[in-house]
Write a protein that holds these residues in place. Structure first.
Motif, PDB file in Angstrom:
ATOM      1  N   THR A   6      28.781 -93.038   7.597  1.00 31.54           N
ATOM      2  CA  THR A   6      28.138 -91.661   7.762  1.00 31.54           C
ATOM      3  C   THR A   6      28.158 -91.030   8.858  1.00 31.54           C
ATOM      4  OG1 THR A   6      26.291 -92.209   8.918  1.00 31.54           O
ATOM      5  CG2 THR A   6      26.034 -93.449   7.379  1.00 31.54           C
ATOM      6  N   SER A   7      27.605 -89.885   8.825  1.00 27.84           N
ATOM      7  CA  SER A   7      28.914 -88.487   9.913  1.00 27.84           C
ATOM      8  C   SER A   7      27.846 -89.587  11.414  1.00 27.84           C
ATOM      9  CB  SER A   7      28.149 -87.527   9.561  1.00 27.84           C
ATOM     10  OG  SER A   7      26.318 -87.321   9.281  1.00 27.84           O
ATOM     11  N   THR A  13      22.833 -84.973  11.329  1.00 26.21           N
ATOM     12  CA  THR A  13      20.986 -84.262  11.536  1.00 26.21           C
ATOM     13  C   THR A  13      20.207 -84.742  12.473  1.00 26.21           C
ATOM     14  OG1 THR A  13      21.119 -85.731   9.378  1.00 26.21           O
ATOM     15  CG2 THR A  13      21.556 -83.268   9.287  1.00 26.21           C
ATOM     16  N   PHE A  32      22.548 -90.438  -4.561  1.00 26.82           N
ATOM     17  CA  PHE A  32      23.452 -90.844  -3.735  1.00 26.82           C
ATOM     18  C   PHE A  32      22.474 -92.485  -2.694  1.00 26.82           C
ATOM     19  CE2 PHE A  32      24.213 -87.799  -0.601  1.00 26.82           C
ATOM     20  CZ  PHE A  32      24.625 -88.619   0.668  1.00 26.82           C
ATOM     21  N   MET A  33      21.457 -91.395  -1.850  1.00 25.88           N
ATOM     22  CA  MET A  33      20.847 -91.734  -1.031  1.00 25.88           C
ATOM     23  C   MET A  33      19.679 -93.231  -1.723  1.00 25.88           C
ATOM     24  SD  MET A  33      20.255 -88.447   1.491  1.00 25.88           S
ATOM     25  CE  MET A  33      21.744 -87.725   2.491  1.00 25.88           C
TER      26      MET A  33
HETATM   27  P1  13P Z   1      23.325 -87.213   7.561  1.00 26.40           P
HETATM   28  O1  13P Z   1      24.218 -87.806   7.742  1.00 26.40           O
HETATM   29  O2  13P Z   1      23.877 -86.131   8.798  1.00 26.40           O
HETATM   30  O3  13P Z   1      22.208 -87.611   7.235  1.00 26.40           O
HETATM   31  O4  13P Z   1      23.600 -85.808   6.675  1.00 26.40           O
HETATM   32  C1  13P Z   1      24.449 -86.582   5.313  1.00 26.40           C
HETATM   33  C2  13P Z   1      24.461 -84.741   4.767  1.00 26.40           C
HETATM   34  O5  13P Z   1      24.354 -85.540   2.921  1.00 26.40           O
HETATM   35  C3  13P Z   1      24.835 -83.672   4.984  1.00 26.40           C
HETATM   36  O6  13P Z   1      25.431 -82.776   3.938  1.00 26.40           O
END
Ligand code: 13P
Ligand code: SF4
Length: 343
Positions: free
Chosen positions: A146-147, A233, A81-82
């Motif tokens: 995103t997180s 992260t 997906f990235m």
């Molecule tokens: P991040 O958004 O912190 O890079 O996390 C991606 C992810 O796949 C966490 O499992």
């Protein structure tokens, strides 16, 4: 359903075809120059891949790096997906993924047909979708997060607008607790974060009473409730650098510890334990598919290569662009960034 295609490439060479005496690192450096390629790596990749990459980051910073690069080729050391996001944002570039099978358990829990039906039963809702999903699910969403930016973006949604959040139910529940905003959640989980054990975590902390716990919001609430810090992260990395503490329990994929050790070599980092206390489970099996050798072969073969129909790319771009527009300011890009400027 329209699927992204990962092309295997024609006349594909395998490691058996190349001399065993080859210095792969030197060859990667040569091919990178020759093909004007940039190597992007997520913090969950093996240390040797992170050390070789031009840019290391979380999914938000990697999206920005992919959008900004002037390289002709992006070798994406992360999961599919990235790499798809890189292609959506940089359609004119060749995007390579060292192992075509590098998927994501969250993506697997959210198939496009089921997501379309979910949306149809909630027609008034705005669909906010975690970037850990397929291009097709992105195309069916209103805003990607995103997180690192989910809370910031959810806070911008008008109070009278109901929200659907997919696919990670732990991240969704965490954002609900942070914002007090009710959301209807998709029932997805990450297999890596799901296995962290509250009981084993408490036992570990009892043996390390001075240790601070930093956790990714994909962890279950039973784990997050004990965390001194919760973040993406990049946020976790920043926390351990800035904290005066000297010992940390890290509740996410364990390869993030590689950057933590590099950035704060005098501090101690312990991977959070899984259910049986001794397993090597803080390891993403999909990220682990990308190896040094496969990275080299991807440059040799120009494959596996991400391709997608232009119509799908355009539909997926709109909610991704909304995410970039609604995000907090970007961290400063630099080679081998540890991404500590924002969040
Ligand atoms: P991040 O958004 O912190 O890079 O996390 C991606 C992810 O796949 C966490 O499992
Ligand atoms: Fe997907 Fe989990 Fe791996 Fe992240 S750690 S890429 S969410 S399977």
């Amino acid at each position: 359903m329209i699927e992204t295609i990962v092309h295997a490439g024609e006349g594909t060479k395998t490691l058996r075809d190349v001399a065993s005496t080859l210095d792969i690192e030197t060859e990667i450096a040569r091919l990178r120059r020759e093909k004007n390629a940039v190597i992007l790596a997520h913090y969950y990749q093996d240390g040797e891949i992170q050390d070789l990459a031009d840019f290391v980051g979380d999914s938000l910073d990697l999206s920005r790096a992919a959008a900004e690069t002037d390289a002709d080729v992006i070798v994406f050391c992360g999961v599919r997906f990235m790499a798809e996001v890189a292609k959506i944002l940089s359609p004119g570039k060749t995007v390579l993924l060292p192992d075509a099978a590098a998927g994501c358990s969250l993506e697997d829990t959210c198939r496009p047909d089921a997501f379309r039906a979910f949306r149809a039963t909630h027609p008034e809702h705005v669909a906010i979708t975690y970037i850990n999903c397929s291009a097709e699910v992105k195309a069916l969403s209103d805003i990607i997060v995103t997180s690192a930016n989910a809370e910031h973006i959810v806070r911008q949604i008008p109070a009278d607008k109901p929200i659907l959040f997919a696919p990670d139910r732990h991240l969704g529940a965490y954002i609900m607790r942070r914002t007090g905003r009710p959301m209807t959640l998709w029932d997805g989980i990450c297999i890596v974060h799901e296995q962290f054990s509250e009981r084993e975590l408490l036992a570990l902390r009892a043996r390390h009473p001075g240790a601070k716990i930093t956790a990714h919001p994909e962890c279950p609430e039973s784990v997050l409730q004990h965390a001194d810090h919760v973040g993406s992260t990049r946020g976790m990395l920043r926390y351990v650098i800035e904290s005066p503490a000297s010992e940390f329990i890290v509740a996410t994929e364990k390869h993030l510890i590689h950057q933590m050790q590099k950035a704060a070599p005098h501090k101690t980092f312990i991977a959070a334990p899984g259910v049986d206390g001794s397993c090597d489970c803080a390891r993403c099996p999909y990220m682990a598919l990308n190896t040094f050798d496969k990275l080299y072969l991807a440059l040799v073969n120009g494959a596996p290569r991400i391709e997608m129909p232009e119509e799908l790319r355009r539909r997926a771009l709109a909610p991704l662009q909304r995410m970039l527009d609604m995000s907090p300011p970007a961290a400063t890009s630099r080679r081998q960034t540890v991404g500590v400027a924002a969040e």
